[in-house]
Design a protein around this motif. Structure first.
Motif, mmCIF file in Angstrom:
data_model
loop_
_atom_site.group_PDB
_atom_site.id
_atom_site.type_symbol
_atom_site.label_atom_id
_atom_site.label_comp_id
_atom_site.label_asym_id
_atom_site.label_seq_id
_atom_site.Cartn_x
_atom_site.Cartn_y
_atom_site.Cartn_z
ATOM 1 N N ARG A 1 -39.916 25.558 -30.365
ATOM 2 C CA ARG A 1 -39.405 26.035 -31.662
ATOM 3 C C ARG A 1 -40.531 26.582 -32.531
ATOM 4 O O ARG A 1 -40.341 27.524 -33.303
ATOM 5 C CB ARG A 1 -38.663 24.913 -32.384
ATOM 6 N N LEU A 2 -41.694 25.960 -32.425
ATOM 7 C CA LEU A 2 -42.847 26.454 -33.188
ATOM 8 C C LEU A 2 -43.196 27.865 -32.739
ATOM 9 O O LEU A 2 -43.472 28.744 -33.559
ATOM 10 C CB LEU A 2 -44.044 25.515 -32.992
ATOM 11 N N ARG A 3 -43.171 28.115 -31.425
ATOM 12 C CA ARG A 3 -43.487 29.461 -30.923
ATOM 13 C C ARG A 3 -42.424 30.465 -31.373
ATOM 14 O O ARG A 3 -42.744 31.607 -31.687
ATOM 15 C CB ARG A 3 -43.608 29.440 -29.392
ATOM 16 N N GLU A 4 -41.162 30.044 -31.389
ATOM 17 C CA GLU A 4 -40.116 30.951 -31.895
ATOM 18 C C GLU A 4 -40.375 31.308 -33.352
ATOM 19 O O GLU A 4 -40.248 32.467 -33.764
ATOM 20 C CB GLU A 4 -38.743 30.294 -31.754
ATOM 21 N N ALA A 5 -40.740 30.300 -34.135
ATOM 22 C CA ALA A 5 -41.025 30.557 -35.551
ATOM 23 C C ALA A 5 -42.240 31.471 -35.702
ATOM 24 O O ALA A 5 -42.260 32.363 -36.567
ATOM 25 C CB ALA A 5 -41.254 29.229 -36.273
ATOM 26 N N MET A 6 -43.260 31.261 -34.873
ATOM 27 C CA MET A 6 -44.456 32.117 -34.932
ATOM 28 C C MET A 6 -44.106 33.551 -34.546
ATOM 29 O O MET A 6 -44.651 34.509 -35.109
ATOM 30 C CB MET A 6 -45.532 31.559 -33.999
ATOM 31 N N ALA A 7 -43.184 33.707 -33.601
ATOM 32 C CA ALA A 7 -42.781 35.059 -33.190
ATOM 33 C C ALA A 7 -42.067 35.776 -34.327
ATOM 34 O O ALA A 7 -42.376 36.930 -34.640
ATOM 35 C CB ALA A 7 -41.877 34.980 -31.954
ATOM 36 N N VAL A 8 -41.117 35.092 -34.963
ATOM 37 C CA VAL A 8 -40.409 35.704 -36.097
ATOM 38 C C VAL A 8 -41.401 36.054 -37.201
ATOM 39 O O VAL A 8 -41.347 37.134 -37.795
ATOM 40 C CB VAL A 8 -39.311 34.750 -36.622
ATOM 41 N N GLN A 9 -42.327 35.143 -37.445
ATOM 42 C CA GLN A 9 -43.339 35.387 -38.482
ATOM 43 C C GLN A 9 -44.188 36.615 -38.134
ATOM 44 O O GLN A 9 -44.508 37.425 -39.005
ATOM 45 C CB GLN A 9 -44.226 34.150 -38.625
ATOM 46 N N ALA A 10 -44.535 36.767 -36.869
ATOM 47 C CA ALA A 10 -45.360 37.915 -36.458
ATOM 48 C C ALA A 10 -44.590 39.225 -36.623
ATOM 49 O O ALA A 10 -45.136 40.230 -37.099
ATOM 50 C CB ALA A 10 -45.808 37.745 -35.007
ATOM 51 N N PHE A 11 -43.310 39.233 -36.224
ATOM 52 C CA PHE A 11 -42.505 40.456 -36.440
ATOM 53 C C PHE A 11 -42.448 40.798 -37.925
ATOM 54 O O PHE A 11 -42.597 41.963 -38.323
ATOM 55 C CB PHE A 11 -41.081 40.261 -35.898
ATOM 56 N N GLU A 12 -42.201 39.789 -38.750
ATOM 57 C CA GLU A 12 -42.092 40.039 -40.198
ATOM 58 C C GLU A 12 -43.438 40.479 -40.774
ATOM 59 O O GLU A 12 -43.482 41.321 -41.687
ATOM 60 C CB GLU A 12 -41.578 38.784 -40.895
ATOM 61 N N GLU A 13 -44.517 39.925 -40.224
ATOM 62 C CA GLU A 13 -45.859 40.331 -40.674
ATOM 63 C C GLU A 13 -46.086 41.806 -40.383
ATOM 64 O O GLU A 13 -46.615 42.557 -41.207
ATOM 65 C CB GLU A 13 -46.916 39.480 -39.956
ATOM 66 N N GLY A 14 -45.675 42.231 -39.193
ATOM 67 C CA GLY A 14 -45.808 43.646 -38.850
ATOM 68 C C GLY A 14 -44.991 44.539 -39.758
ATOM 69 O O GLY A 14 -45.428 45.621 -40.163
ATOM 70 N N LEU A 15 -43.796 44.073 -40.115
ATOM 71 C CA LEU A 15 -42.916 44.884 -40.974
ATOM 72 C C LEU A 15 -43.426 44.981 -42.409
ATOM 73 O O LEU A 15 -42.983 45.844 -43.160
ATOM 74 C CB LEU A 15 -41.501 44.299 -40.960
ATOM 75 N N ARG A 16 -44.348 44.127 -42.777
ATOM 76 C CA ARG A 16 -44.910 44.226 -44.133
ATOM 77 C C ARG A 16 -45.898 45.382 -44.270
ATOM 78 O O ARG A 16 -46.223 45.780 -45.375
ATOM 79 C CB ARG A 16 -45.616 42.914 -44.495
ATOM 80 N N VAL A 17 -46.370 45.898 -43.156
ATOM 81 C CA VAL A 17 -47.409 46.940 -43.257
ATOM 82 C C VAL A 17 -46.934 48.299 -42.759
ATOM 83 O O VAL A 17 -47.680 49.274 -42.848
ATOM 84 C CB VAL A 17 -48.687 46.538 -42.491
ATOM 85 N N VAL A 18 -45.740 48.378 -42.204
ATOM 86 C CA VAL A 18 -45.218 49.685 -41.795
ATOM 87 C C VAL A 18 -43.902 49.924 -42.519
ATOM 88 O O VAL A 18 -43.245 48.984 -42.978
ATOM 89 C CB VAL A 18 -45.000 49.783 -40.267
ATOM 90 N N ASN A 19 -43.523 51.184 -42.632
ATOM 91 C CA ASN A 19 -42.244 51.507 -43.258
ATOM 92 C C ASN A 19 -41.568 52.628 -42.468
ATOM 93 O O ASN A 19 -42.180 53.269 -41.597
ATOM 94 C CB ASN A 19 -42.426 51.901 -44.728
ATOM 95 N N ILE A 20 -40.317 52.857 -42.820
ATOM 96 C CA ILE A 20 -39.504 53.788 -42.037
ATOM 97 C C ILE A 20 -39.973 55.239 -42.195
ATOM 98 O O ILE A 20 -39.707 56.074 -41.329
ATOM 99 C CB ILE A 20 -38.019 53.632 -42.429
ATOM 100 N N VAL A 21 -40.692 55.533 -43.253
ATOM 101 C CA VAL A 21 -41.127 56.911 -43.489
ATOM 102 C C VAL A 21 -42.416 57.228 -42.722
ATOM 103 O O VAL A 21 -42.493 58.227 -42.004
ATOM 104 C CB VAL A 21 -41.335 57.143 -45.000
ATOM 105 N N ASP A 22 -43.409 56.354 -42.873
ATOM 106 C CA ASP A 22 -44.720 56.653 -42.290
ATOM 107 C C ASP A 22 -44.856 56.222 -40.834
ATOM 108 O O ASP A 22 -45.628 56.813 -40.085
ATOM 109 C CB ASP A 22 -45.811 55.963 -43.125
ATOM 110 N N HIS A 23 -44.164 55.172 -40.440
ATOM 111 C CA HIS A 23 -44.292 54.650 -39.062
ATOM 112 C C HIS A 23 -42.905 54.340 -38.509
ATOM 113 O O HIS A 23 -42.589 53.184 -38.195
ATOM 114 C CB HIS A 23 -45.160 53.390 -39.048
#
Length: 329
Positions: free
Chosen positions: A182-204
């Protein structure tokens, strides 16, 4: 060479290789550039083998000269090997050896970004080999983390987002059989969300859609006690991905995300506040989405996926009939 020699790029490459008036190192560099141009085409096995052939010629021309040039050619050759579709892991093994050989040289003579790119590609290769039982997934994760030392969010947002996606998929690839699952699942969701904080639909847009699709999958399949809430979040993520992955522009990706969304709808009650009322409306939406995905997969020639979504449609239709019969009883 695998490609037709009437191909303009191949003809140019052969002419370069045989032009004795040009210094060998310069010819090697030009061959590398032409091979990289080949790799920007749709990645068929034929094109990739032709690129590998050009890299081999470039390495032979470079001889024992400039170590940085040799490392750069070797790193590019590794990417062609990594992408080569074939049965078995021989190409992946060769790619792994290539990246491991060039990284120390790039670290000594090259730019930090070149080292980070090679580490990222090494991570992808190791992750693929881990899936075949020929490498440790922890080594892939370590390679991604080394690449993040250079590809940080501020200077390299696209690469940072890709690395977060890769880290998340690596976490999820570890069998969920221990107490840390479960910890790894949470880390995976966190990593996806971390990536989404730095890219957007216009530029990337491509990275944005990839992360949204994979976040949806992570949420949908998480072993959580909040399954309905996770599925609702997953639906939002798939809808965001489908803003980029349209049927016209990215049919294969569109069908993949649509099928993922269909599976999510299949398991979602129509009224989350009253799951006991069932989900006939969502079942109908899921069947429609699977049917459209099947149509696109068929047009793309992806017959294994056609078979899978066709079976899903049959199962949903049985559930709809069972539910209708139950309602009428």
């Amino acid at each position: 060479m695998a490609l037709d020699q009437s191909d303009d790029q191949v003809r140019a490459a052969l002419a370069v290789a045989e032009d004795a008036s040009v210094a060998p190192a310069e010819r090697a560099e030009m061959l590398m550039e032409i091979a990289m141009g080949l790799q920007r085409r749709p990645k068929s096995a034929e094109v990739l083998r032709a690129a590998i052939d050009l890299y081999d010629r470039a390495l032979a021309l470079a001889g024992d000269g400039d170590p940085l040039l040799l490392a750069r050619i070797g790193a590019r050759r590794g990417t062609a090997l990594q992408a080569l579709p074939e049965a078995g892991t021989a190409a992946l093994d060769a790619a792994c050896r290539a990246f491991e050989a060039v990284i120390p040289v790039l670290a000594q003579f090259g730019r930090p970004e070149e080292v980070a790119e090679a580490e990222m590609n090494l991570g992808v290769t190791l992750q693929n080999l881990a899936g075949a039982g020929r490498a440790r997934i922890t080594d892939a994760i370590a390679a991604y983390q080394r690449a993040l030392r250079t590809f940080d969010r501020g200077r390299h947002p696209a690469e940072f987002a890709i690395l977060q996606n890769n880290l998340a998929t690596a976490f999820l690839s570890i069998p969920m059989v221990d107490e840390r699952a479960r910890l790894r699942e949470a880390m995976a969701v966190q990593a996806f969300e971390e990536g989404l904080r730095v890219v957007n639909i216009v530029d990337h847009p491509v990275e944005y859609a990839m992360l949204q699709n994979n976040l949806g999958n992570a949420l949908q399949y998480a072993s959580s006690s909040h399954a309905v809430a996770n599925n609702l979040r997953a639906l939002d993520a798939y809808d965001e991905a489908l803003r980029v992955r349209t049927r016209a522009d990215m049919p294969g990706e569109y069908a993949n995300t649509l099928a993922n969304k269909a599976n999510c709808l299949w398991n979602l009650p129509d009224d989350p506040e009253h799951p006991e009322d069932g989900n006939p409306r969502n079942l109908a939406l899921a069947r429609a989405a699977y049917s459209e995905a099947r149509e696109v997969f068929a047009a793309q020639g992806e017959m294994d996926k056609v078979r899978i979504v066709a079976e899903a449609c049959v199962q949903i239709e049985r559930e709809m009939l069972t539910g209708a019969a139950g309602a009428g009883a």
